[in-house]
Each structure stands twice: as C-alpha cells, then as structure tokens.
Enzyme design. Structure first.
Site, short mmCIF file in Angstrom:
data_model
loop_
_atom_site.label_atom_id
_atom_site.label_comp_id
_atom_site.label_asym_id
_atom_site.label_seq_id
_atom_site.Cartn_x
_atom_site.Cartn_y
_atom_site.Cartn_z
N ASP A 128 -0.31 -0.49 -4.91
CA ASP A 128 -1.52 0.13 -5.48
C ASP A 128 -1.25 1.51 -6.05
OD1 ASP A 128 -1.16 1.28 -2.99
OD2 ASP A 128 -3.20 0.94 -2.28
N ASN A 129 -0.26 2.21 -5.51
CA ASN A 129 0.12 3.51 -6.08
C ASN A 129 1.48 3.91 -5.51
OD1 ASN A 129 -2.41 4.24 -3.94
ND2 ASN A 129 -0.45 5.25 -3.50
N CYS A 152 -5.46 4.75 -3.75
CA CYS A 152 -5.73 3.36 -3.35
C CYS A 152 -6.94 2.72 -4.02
CB CYS A 152 -5.93 3.24 -1.85
SG CYS A 152 -4.61 3.95 -0.87
N ASP A 198 0.82 -1.20 0.00
CA ASP A 198 0.00 0.00 0.00
C ASP A 198 0.86 1.27 0.00
OD1 ASP A 198 -2.02 1.83 0.30
OD2 ASP A 198 -2.96 0.84 2.00
N ASP A 199 0.87 2.00 -1.11
CA ASP A 199 1.58 3.30 -1.20
C ASP A 199 3.10 3.19 -1.40
OD1 ASP A 199 -0.71 4.79 -0.81
OD2 ASP A 199 -0.11 5.63 1.13
#
Ligand SMILES: *[C@@H]1O[C@H](CO)[C@@H](O)[C@H](O)[C@H]1NC(C)=O
Ligand SMILES: *[C@@H]1O[C@H](CO)[C@@H](O)[C@H](O)[C@H]1NC(C)=O
Ligand SMILES: *[C@@H]1O[C@H](CO)[C@@H](O)[C@H](O)[C@H]1NC(C)=O
Length: 509
Positions: A316-317, A63, A27-28
């Site tokens: 996700d990003n 997200c 995540d991130d």
C-alpha cells in the site's frame, strides 16, 4: 495433511476455468531499502515466473488513502479518503455510499459473476462503530475476513462474513498464518464442492464448463508496526542493520521542507539501535508472507489453476528508516515512501520480464478488471495494455495529519496540535504535521527520471529532484532549475491535481 486428498481429487479433473485473480497486498513494504530481500520465494514464483515492475508509485504514501486508490482506481482527490480517520473518509459513511460499491470486487462480482474472497487488513477504520461495525461487509465480497482496525499480528478481531471473531496470541493465531489457512482450507474446500457439483452436472449437461472464476485478496499485516515476527522467525535477521544509504541520518538538510529541517538532524547515536531493530524485525515479519506466497502457489499448482490465475503482489505504501534523519514512517514524498514493489504473474505475461514503464497504484483497478474480462472508467490504465506509455507523469498526493486529541508524548511539541507522530524514543522528531500536505508529479521515461513537489505550507515550498543525477535526493533543484522547466512541471501538476478519469489517463502521457 488431509488437504492433500482434496488436491488429489481435484487433479482428476481439468476444468476450463476463467481467469482467477489473486492480489497479495502487504502493508508498508519499501522497495528502495531492499524490503524484497526476505521475499525470495515471492520474487521467484511471481517475479521470475511473471513480470517485475521496476517503477511502481503510490497515489498517496499512506495506508488508507492508497488502499482506497487501489480498490477504486481513483486518485485521492477523487475518492476523498484523505487520511486514516473516519472524518478523513477512511471507511466513512461517504466512502461506503459513493465508492465502496464501485471497487474492482463489486464490479467483477456484478458484471462477471466472480466468486470473491477477502482476508486481512482492509481500510484502517474498518469495523469501527461509527462505520457500521464488523457487521458491515463491503459490497462485492462473498467471503469476508476483514481485519477490524489497523494492522496487528496477535489479539485482533476479524469480521467473518459480518460476525466478529476474536483471536488471541497463541502461535497459531498469528494473522499472516491465519490468512494462509483461510485461503488454503476454506477456499479450496469450497472449490471442491463446486467441482463436485460440476462433475455431477456434466453428466447431464456436457457443456457446463461455465465455471466460476474467483478473485481473492490476501492482505497480511507485515511489515507494519508493531513488527512482530512469527515465533519461528524470531531473530532470523539478528545481525541485520538498517541500510546506511547515502541519505541515512544526514546533517540538517536546508533544502528540505520544514518538517524534515526541524531536527534533530542527525539523530543522536542512541537512536540508531532502535532503527536497526525496526529494520530487522520488519524483515522477519516478511518471512511469514513469503511462506504465504508459497502456500498460495502450491495450492494453485496442485489444483491445476496456476495457468489460469493472475497473481499480483504489491504494497500500500513504501517506508523510510533514518533517511534525512526522519526516524521511521511513510508520509514523505521521497522514493523510500512513494515507490512500492509490484510483481505480476499469469496468462500472457512473459516469465522473467521486467517492466520499466512507470505505473501507479491507480492503474491496478483497470489491470484487475482487464484480467477479469471487463473494464470501467478510472484514473488509471491497465498494465496489460501493451501500449502503456514508457513516458508517464503520475500524481502523488498527501494530506498531513495532526495529533488526535491532546498529545502527551512528553515532547516540547506537545502544545502544538498541528504536529503529530512525535516520540521521545526518537528524540521527539515529529514525523507529520497538518501542513505536511503536498502534491507531486513523478515523471519517468527513458531519459527523464524526476519529481516535482509543492507543499501546502505558508511558503508553498517546492522540492524537485533529478533522480538520474541524484538518486538519493540530496540536492533539491526546485529553485535552481530552468524557469521554463519549472513552469512545465507546475502546469502538469495543476492538471493532475484536478484530473478525473480519462483526463488523468491523458495527462499521464
Ligand atoms: C462466508 O460466506 C460465504 C459466501 O456466502 C460462504 O460460502 C462461507 O461458507 C461463509 N464462511 C463462513 C466461515 O461462514
Ligand atoms: C501450464 O502452462 C505451461 C506452459 O505453457 C505448460 O507447460 C503446462 O503443461 C501447463 N499446465 C497445466 C496444468 O495446464
Ligand atoms: C483527517 O481529515 C479530516 C478531513 O479533512 C480532518 O477533519 C481530520 O482532522 C483529519 N484527521 C487527522 C488525524 O489529521
């Protein structure tokens, strides 16, 4: 470790498995600020023993929309999850009705009989009451350990096959570790059962090796806010500072869109230690992810499943910390935010290969289905396809978020609900606004490496960069480039923001 006994028993049998698929979705995690640095084992065990994709871009640098793109192989304008709220499609009734039944899990389950397993963060609004609560188990998943809400490290709830289970904050409740436990203990215990049944069956039926392949998604919270490392990793990067890239904490950049221009730029010196702290704590949270990857790898090796299992690692990003004096977040169309790591190992993937061909998060869907021996229409192309073009133009879409409710950050901007993510801690620099809405075409080929973005603000502001000449995006060439070139970018962008399915696939080339 009584699990060793399981592995020993498993080692006696060398079954003919179908291709298993494991997706590790963090995540991130950025690529450009060296976010892979703490993930040395991940790089070795997946990247070095498989392929490293040097040019993977998200469909949306946020997200929930990009997770929806990963799950469905659709761009934001097709899956309609436009932000992290239920009203913006995030785990909404519409999502559940129109998209959730068509994820790669649902298809692999239905068409190919996969056993499926999910543990960790799913979609930001997962488990909220308006979205059916934790009782809602998305179709396609047999084993479901979905995190309720957004990323957290402690004090969270998981939906365990539809029943909420709450966790506190003792060290063994650290979410990344809990995910690792799940996959090693519960899943491999189940595998053993299957195997024992098969052993029994094989007495009767010599050709029963129609074993059930599995799909597993492991989605740890790291390195998302609130950046809580496992206790054992506290201060591991104590002296690490945020990367001072050439675009770090720049003076006002008058060639950027208004939100970036709004200032203060540069951020005052007293903010920098906070940025350094965020940077190093992100790295520390990743060490538990690296251990999770080792755990998965070891379990696969010990069960002799390594050769029949694909392992995909991605995010996700991306993320920025201080670039163009924006404190810390995603949501911007710059390389920090739109580029993500992607590593894939598995059958037929040459160890140590590096893939330059540009790929997007929407390509993962077709890729995973091909790994599972099937296909379905989507906006992307399988990366296993040797014919994937080395010259592609992919789409990046973002819908700016406004403040939820009336902000009381104590910032002068509090009376403007169109702005959001404004924080006194960062000198009230706002990080999002309703009209921070844009679409970009990102082209990469042997010769071309550029981006062209149009904002949905009052002036239809344009930013464009030639990343070969200007890797840190210091010089917006949108208003100085050759007219013909600008026309071609606009035309391609216009096609991409409307494309659907094979149309997108064609327009990428
Ligand atoms: C969740 O459901 C799966 C599939 O039905 C089952 O095998 C597993 O034991 C369940 N897990 C728990 C903790 O109940
Ligand atoms: C996995 O593949 C490698 C390389 O082809 C081979 O050396 C190894 O013996 C295989 N392992 C198993 C358990 O089949
Ligand atoms: C999310 O998108 C929906 C639909 O466009 C919108 O109504 C909602 O206000 C957005 N949420 C935020 C926080 O911007």
């Amino acid at each position: 470790m009584h699990w060793m006994t399981i592995f020993v028993i498993l080692n006696l049998q060398v079954p003919v498995w179908g291709n298993n698929i494991i997706v590790i979705l963090v995540d991130d995690l950025d690529l450009t600020l060296e976010g892979m640095q703490p993930l040395q084992n991940t790089q070795n065990l997946i990247g070095q023993q498989g392929a490293t994709y040097d040019n993977c871009f998200v469909a949306s640098p946020i997200c929930c929309p990009n997770r929806a793109s990963i799950l469905t192989g659709r761009y934001q304008h097709n899956h309609n999850t436009v932000n992290n709220s239920i009203s913006g499609g995030c785990n909404s009734p519409q999502w559940q009705r129109y998209s959730e039944g068509k994820t790669f899990a649902a298809i692999l389950k239905k068409k190919m009989g996969y056993t499926t397993f999910y543990a960790g963060k799913y979609l930001n609004e997962y488990g909220s009451r308006a979205a059916g609560g934790p009782q809602h188990v998305p179709p396609g998943w047999d084993w479901w350990y979905g995190l309720v809400g957004n990323s957290k490290y402690f004090d969270y709830s998981l939906s365990v096959n539809g029943t909420a289970r709450t966790y506190g904050h003792t060290p063994n409740q650290y979410l990344t570790d809990v995910i690792l436990e799940f996959q090693s203990l519960e899943y491999y215990r189940k595998l053993l059962n299957v195997l024992q049944k098969q052993m029994a069956l094989s007495f009767i039926n010599t050709r029963s090796a129609n074993s059930v392949p599995f799909l597993m998604v492991l989605a740890p919270p790291a390195p998302h806010e609130p950046w809580t490392p496992a206790a054992r990793h506290n201060d591991r990067y104590k002296n690490q500072k945020a990367k001072r890239t050439p675009n770090f904490n720049t003076q006002s950049q008058f060639d950027k869109h208004w939100l970036v221009r709004m200032g203060p730029s540069p951020l005052p010196n007293n903010v920098l230690p906070t940025l350094d702290d965020i940077y190093r704590r992100r790295w520390e949270t990743l060490l538990a992810v690296d251990e999770l990857v080792v755990g998965v790898y070891t379990a696969l090796r010990n069960t002799r499943l390594l050769n029949d299992t694909y392992v995909i690692f991605t995010s996700d990003n991306g993320y920025h910390i201080g670039q163009f004096s924006m404190p810390m977040d995603k949501r911007q169309p710059y390389e920090t935010d739109i580029r993500v790591p992607l590593l894939i190992r598995g059958p037929g993937i040459t160890p140590g290969s590096r893939v330059k061909a540009p790929v997007t998060s929407v390509d993962l869907f077709s890729t995973i289905l091909e790994m599972g021996g099937t296909e379905a229409i989507s906006d992307g192309t399988s990366m296993l396809n040797k014919n994937i073009s080395e010259d592609r133009s992919v789409l990046i879409e973002y819908r700016g978020e406004h403040s939820i409710g009336t902000p009381n950050s104590g910032c002068p901007t509090d009376d403007d609900v169109h702005l959001s993510h404004c924080d006194k801690k960062y000198e009230c620099k706002c990080q999002d606004s309703t009209n921070n809405t844009y679409a970009c075409v990102r082209r990469f080929s042997e010769k071309n490496n550029n981006i062209f973005c149009v904002f949905e603000d009052a002036t239809k502001y344009v930013e464009a960069y030639d990343l070969n000449a200007d890797p840190f995006q210091m010089n917006n060439i949108a208003y100085s480039m050759h007219k013909g070139k600008r026309y071609r970018f606009r035309k391609r962008l216009k096609e991409l923001v409307k494309c659907e399915g094979v149309d997108c696939v064609r327009t990428h080339r």
